[in-house]
Design an enzyme around this catalytic site. Structure first.
Site, PDB file in Angstrom:
ATOM      1  N   SER A  71       0.810  -1.218   0.000  1.00  0.00           N
ATOM      2  CA  SER A  71       0.000   0.000   0.000  1.00  0.00           C
ATOM      3  C   SER A  71       0.839   1.262   0.000  1.00  0.00           C
ATOM      4  CB  SER A  71      -0.914   0.008   1.222  1.00  0.00           C
ATOM      5  OG  SER A  71      -0.171   0.201   2.409  1.00  0.00           O
ATOM      6  N   ARG A 111      -5.281   9.523 -10.970  1.00  0.00           N
ATOM      7  CA  ARG A 111      -6.071   9.781  -9.763  1.00  0.00           C
ATOM      8  C   ARG A 111      -5.141  10.112  -8.583  1.00  0.00           C
ATOM      9  NH1 ARG A 111      -6.395   7.459  -4.331  1.00  0.00           N
ATOM     10  NH2 ARG A 111      -8.506   7.670  -3.590  1.00  0.00           N
ATOM     11  N   THR A 118      -2.123   2.855   3.315  1.00  0.00           N
ATOM     12  CA  THR A 118      -1.300   4.058   3.417  1.00  0.00           C
ATOM     13  C   THR A 118      -0.574   3.955   4.726  1.00  0.00           C
ATOM     14  OG1 THR A 118      -2.943   5.386   2.242  1.00  0.00           O
ATOM     15  CG2 THR A 118      -1.509   6.596   3.705  1.00  0.00           C
ATOM     16  N   THR A 173       1.757   6.959   0.448  1.00  0.00           N
ATOM     17  CA  THR A 173       0.868   5.906  -0.047  1.00  0.00           C
ATOM     18  C   THR A 173       1.066   5.627  -1.523  1.00  0.00           C
ATOM     19  OG1 THR A 173      -1.465   5.270  -0.154  1.00  0.00           O
ATOM     20  CG2 THR A 173      -0.968   7.518  -0.746  1.00  0.00           C
ATOM     21  N   THR A 209      -6.223   7.392   6.720  1.00  0.00           N
ATOM     22  CA  THR A 209      -6.144   6.347   5.702  1.00  0.00           C
ATOM     23  C   THR A 209      -7.579   5.928   5.394  1.00  0.00           C
ATOM     24  OG1 THR A 209      -6.005   4.534   7.302  1.00  0.00           O
ATOM     25  CG2 THR A 209      -3.926   5.485   6.578  1.00  0.00           C
ATOM     26  N   GLY A 210      -7.745   5.260   4.271  1.00  0.00           N
ATOM     27  CA  GLY A 210      -9.086   4.830   3.895  1.00  0.00           C
ATOM     28  C   GLY A 210      -9.559   5.571   2.666  1.00  0.00           C
TER      29      GLY A 210
HETATM   30  N1  ASP Z   1      -6.421   7.401   1.525  1.00  0.00           N
HETATM   31  C1  ASP Z   1      -5.674   6.828   0.453  1.00  0.00           C
HETATM   32  C2  ASP Z   1      -6.239   7.270  -0.867  1.00  0.00           C
HETATM   33  O1  ASP Z   1      -7.429   7.434  -0.974  1.00  0.00           O
HETATM   34  C3  ASP Z   1      -5.651   5.356   0.435  1.00  0.00           C
HETATM   35  C4  ASP Z   1      -5.602   4.681   1.750  1.00  0.00           C
HETATM   36  O2  ASP Z   1      -5.373   5.262   2.757  1.00  0.00           O
HETATM   37  O3  ASP Z   1      -5.794   3.488   1.763  1.00  0.00           O
HETATM   38  O4  ASP Z   1      -5.460   7.385  -1.791  1.00  0.00           O
END
Ligand code: ASP
Length: 364
Positions: A86, A241, A213, A231, A264-265
């Site tokens: 990740s 993106r 991340t 990340t 994160t998320g």
């Molecule tokens: N927040 C990050 C994103 O949307 C990805 C993640 O944290 O898993 O790129």
């Protein structure tokens, strides 16, 4: 003379605009002890010597290193870890099989920040983000410009940051989404998302690594607060993106007066409300880190109205996590959904450990 005049005029202008009355007072918080917190991979991912991000950063902070230097040395361990799919090297690539990386960092005492987005070919984007903060007058460089800057700064540029594992997973995803038929972009994206979730359900991808991340924040005994987020973003994303991670106020926010928050998320949800900034503002109002993060999650929840993003209970069908550190060393990890295996990493004088993430909407 002219300074006094300018100051008076500034005070008159801000008072007339109601700005002085609206500004919340900074809460003076006394630092108690150095602390480093991070997403769970800050403890699970290690270097060849078995040292994790939070341990490396904490030791450096207690030895007197600059807090941001220490945190970045910590997240470099995760960026360079081929097993963490990740972040950095070996991060899951975009829909074209290219690993693109996002990162930002903030230095509390210096009030300085930098970021890179959609950076290709550099294993440690957090170091490039730090160079943007230290060397340029800008906050964010993207794609080719970011890569050219990195090359000029002496970073090694590699053709491909995939590992055998990340490439194999991408190939599997590509095979399943049957790109030959190229349906309209919307259903293609939907099909890609569905297949991604299927691969998570089948245990092919760790759920924490589909979105995935590292965010890492720290405070030293003098109360200097810094943070960094790095990340490879959303797996199989549309090329180009950029998520929340490199965006100040979204993937990370630090205010040396009050503390730090990072996320994160699902980045798209966080970007809509700049919830790391909101969380730090909540800390400024005197909220405990847990309440500050929960209030930000409530904001995201109230903004989530699109049916495709809601589950059967009408609640967000995705997770967003916040890691919140107050200047006094108090901390919390919160998310829409907590539960088994949902942790954040902490290192202080009591050593490195995982602590549970608390769920606003319970456990899943
Ligand atoms: N927040 C990050 C994103 O949307 C990805 C993640 O944290 O898993 O790129």
């Amino acid at each position: 003379m002219s300074n006094r005049f300018n100051r008076r005029r500034f005070l008159q202008t801000t008072a007339a605009a109601g700005l002085t009355a609206a500004a919340a007072p900074a809460i003076p918080r006394t630092p108690r002890r150095p602390v480093v917190i991070a997403s769970a991979n800050g403890l699970t991912s290690t270097n060849a010597e078995g040292v994790s991000c939070i341990e490396a950063a904490f030791v450096k902070i207690t030895e007197g290193a600059d807090v941001l230097d220490a945190l970045i040395a910590g997240v470099n361990i995760v960026e360079l870890d081929p097993n963490d799919a990740s972040v950095g090297y070996g991060g899951l690539p975009d829909a074209d099989g290219v690993v693109t990386l996002d990162s930002c960092c903030m230095h509390g005492p210096k009030r300085r920040a930098g970021g890179v987005a959609c950076l290709k070919g550099v294993r440690t984007p957090s170091l490039v983000a730090q160079a943007v903060a230290d060397i340029t007058d800008h906050h964010l460089l993207v794609d080719e410009g970011a890569q050219r800057f990195a090359r000029n700064m002496g970073f090694e540029i590699e053709d491909d940051l995939n590992t055998d594992r990340s490439r194999a997973l991408w190939l599997e995803w590509k095979r399943r989404t049957d790109p030959e038929h190229f349906p309209d972009p919307e259903s293609r994206a939907e099909a890609g998302y569905r297949v991604g979730l299927q691969m998570v359900a089948e245990g092919k991808i760790d759920p924490e690594h589909y979105y995935g991340t590292i965010n890492c924040s720290g405070v030293n005994a003098s109360g200097d607060v810094c943070g960094v987020t790095t990340t490879s973003g959303l797996a199989w994303k549309i090329p180009g993106r950029v998520g929340d991670s490199p965006i100040l106020g979204a993937g990370l926010y630090v205010d040396n007066d009050v503390g730090a928050a990072g996320s994160t998320g699902r980045g798209e949800a966080n970007l809509y409300s700049l919830a790391s900034f909101l969380t730090v503002e909540n800390l400024r109002q005197g909220m405990h880190p847990k309440d500050a993060g929960m209030a930000a999650l409530q904001r995201i929840r109230s903004y989530t109205v699109d049916a495709r993003l809601l589950n059967e209970a009408g609640e967000p069908a995705f997770n967003v996590n916040f890691y919140v550190l107050a200047k006094d060393g108090a901390h919390a990890g919160v998310a829409f959904y907590g539960g088994e295996g949902r942790n954040y990493a902490v290192c202080d004088n009591n050593g490195p450990r995982h602590e549970p993430i608390e769920g606003l909407l319970g456990n899943d």
